[in-house]
Design a protein around this motif. Structure first.
Motif, mmCIF file in Angstrom:
data_model
loop_
_atom_site.group_PDB
_atom_site.id
_atom_site.type_symbol
_atom_site.label_atom_id
_atom_site.label_comp_id
_atom_site.label_asym_id
_atom_site.label_seq_id
_atom_site.Cartn_x
_atom_site.Cartn_y
_atom_site.Cartn_z
ATOM 1 N N CYS A 92 3.268 14.042 -0.575
ATOM 2 C CA CYS A 92 2.780 13.903 0.808
ATOM 3 C C CYS A 92 1.585 14.811 1.039
ATOM 4 C CB CYS A 92 3.907 14.225 1.775
ATOM 5 S SG CYS A 92 3.450 14.090 3.515
ATOM 6 N N ALA A 131 -1.451 13.494 -0.891
ATOM 7 C CA ALA A 131 -1.963 12.298 -0.218
ATOM 8 C C ALA A 131 -2.827 12.667 0.974
ATOM 9 C CB ALA A 131 -0.799 11.406 0.220
ATOM 10 N N GLU A 132 -2.376 13.657 1.734
ATOM 11 C CA GLU A 132 -3.143 14.114 2.896
ATOM 12 C C GLU A 132 -4.465 14.729 2.458
ATOM 13 O OE1 GLU A 132 -2.876 17.610 6.284
ATOM 14 O OE2 GLU A 132 -1.008 16.738 5.520
ATOM 15 N N GLY A 175 -5.687 10.904 3.080
ATOM 16 C CA GLY A 175 -4.692 10.020 3.672
ATOM 17 C C GLY A 175 -4.392 8.795 2.837
ATOM 18 N N ARG A 224 -2.076 6.751 1.223
ATOM 19 C CA ARG A 224 -0.618 6.628 1.250
ATOM 20 C C ARG A 224 -0.038 6.206 -0.085
ATOM 21 N NH1 ARG A 224 0.976 10.061 4.335
ATOM 22 N NH2 ARG A 224 -1.150 10.763 4.030
ATOM 23 N N GLU A 272 1.759 8.726 -2.140
ATOM 24 C CA GLU A 272 3.167 8.946 -1.801
ATOM 25 C C GLU A 272 4.053 7.805 -2.289
ATOM 26 O OE1 GLU A 272 4.146 10.589 2.215
ATOM 27 O OE2 GLU A 272 2.097 9.927 2.656
ATOM 28 N N GLN A 273 3.549 6.580 -2.207
ATOM 29 C CA GLN A 273 4.401 5.414 -2.377
ATOM 30 C C GLN A 273 4.499 4.893 -3.800
ATOM 31 O OE1 GLN A 273 2.329 2.961 0.404
ATOM 32 N NE2 GLN A 273 3.123 4.053 2.191
#
Length: 247
Positions: free
Chosen positions: A61, A64-65, A69, A71, A74-75
């Motif tokens: 997370c 990713a930030e 951003g 995502r 994360e995924q």
């Protein structure tokens, strides 16, 4: 363009994948991918790179930030960080009482080694029915990523890579004309503007016609816009990691 060569066909169909299913990659497939990466060419057999598999959700997370951003960091079932690594080389040298100066040449060698290994991994992953996308955005916060992953001196994260089973089928992004990148005997500077204009038209059609796309742009326009992005500054971080650029 079609050929009877499965490997070349796979390379010509490459596209970046940013949406993945929940299907796990699994340890066996991941280890095959990394073993394939290890067989990439490497300068003087230095193998001056390392790969960090990041599974922890909080770390994912945060990265990713920092990466803007994204995502999919994360995924994705697998997220790897490819690092240029002279630490291990230095340890081997010290075992025999030697030392070395981490000059610009060593920096280039380790960065190239990491890139070559990662591309082997990308091809291996795609041969297993997986998709990948490189994450250069980890260099937005290079110092923070290095600290988060606890990399030792003479190591720096070059880029990330998401791997997983594709959840969509992205369009293949067209590339520059072959003549723009393949030069004969000497660099053909005079021909570049014509090749760019030719590619701009191809790219304009691609951008307007891609799935869900209505963007009216050209490659040269996008490249000009890119020069207005905030520039990443890495000198201080790399010097702090022990790299030396004075020749």
């Amino acid at each position: 363009m079609t050929t009877a060569n499965e490997t070349i066909e796979r390379l010509l169909r490459h596209r970046s994948v940013r949406r993945f299913t929940d299907e796990p990659v699994g340890r066996e497939r991941l280890e095959l991918i990394i073993r394939s990466a290890q067989m990439a060419s490497t300068s003087s057999n230095m193998q001056a790179y390392s790969v960090i598999a990041v599974d922890d959700p909080d770390k994912r997370c945060q990265i990713a930030e920092w990466a803007g951003g994204q995502r999919h960091v994360e995924q994705a079932p697998v997220f790897l960080v490819w690092c240029a690594d002279l630490y291990r080389f230095g340890e081997a040298v010290r075992m025999y009482g030697g030392s070395f100066e981490p000059t610009l040449e060593y920096f280039i060698v380790s960065t190239v080694d990491a890139a070559l290994a990662a591309q082997n991994a990308a091809v291996a992953a795609e041969s297993l029915g997986l998709g990948i996308v490189y994450i250069g955005g980890i260099r937005n916060r290079l110092s923070d990523v290095a600290e988060l992953l606890q990399v030792p001196p003479l190591v720096y994260p070059v880029f990330g890579m998401c791997i997983g089973v594709p959840a969509d089928d992205p369009d293949i992004r067209p590339r520059l004309p072959l003549e723009a990148v393949l030069h004969r005997e000497a660099y053909d500077a005079a021909g570049q503007e014509a090749y760019i204009r030719q590619y701009d038209e191809t790219y304009r059609q691609y951008a307007a016609g891609r799935k869900g796309g209505t963007k009216q742009t050209t490659w040269s326009r996008d490249m000009e816009a890119r020069t207005r992005y905030p520039s990443r500054r890495h000198g201080e971080v790399l010097r702090r990691q022990g790299f030396r650029f004075e020749e």
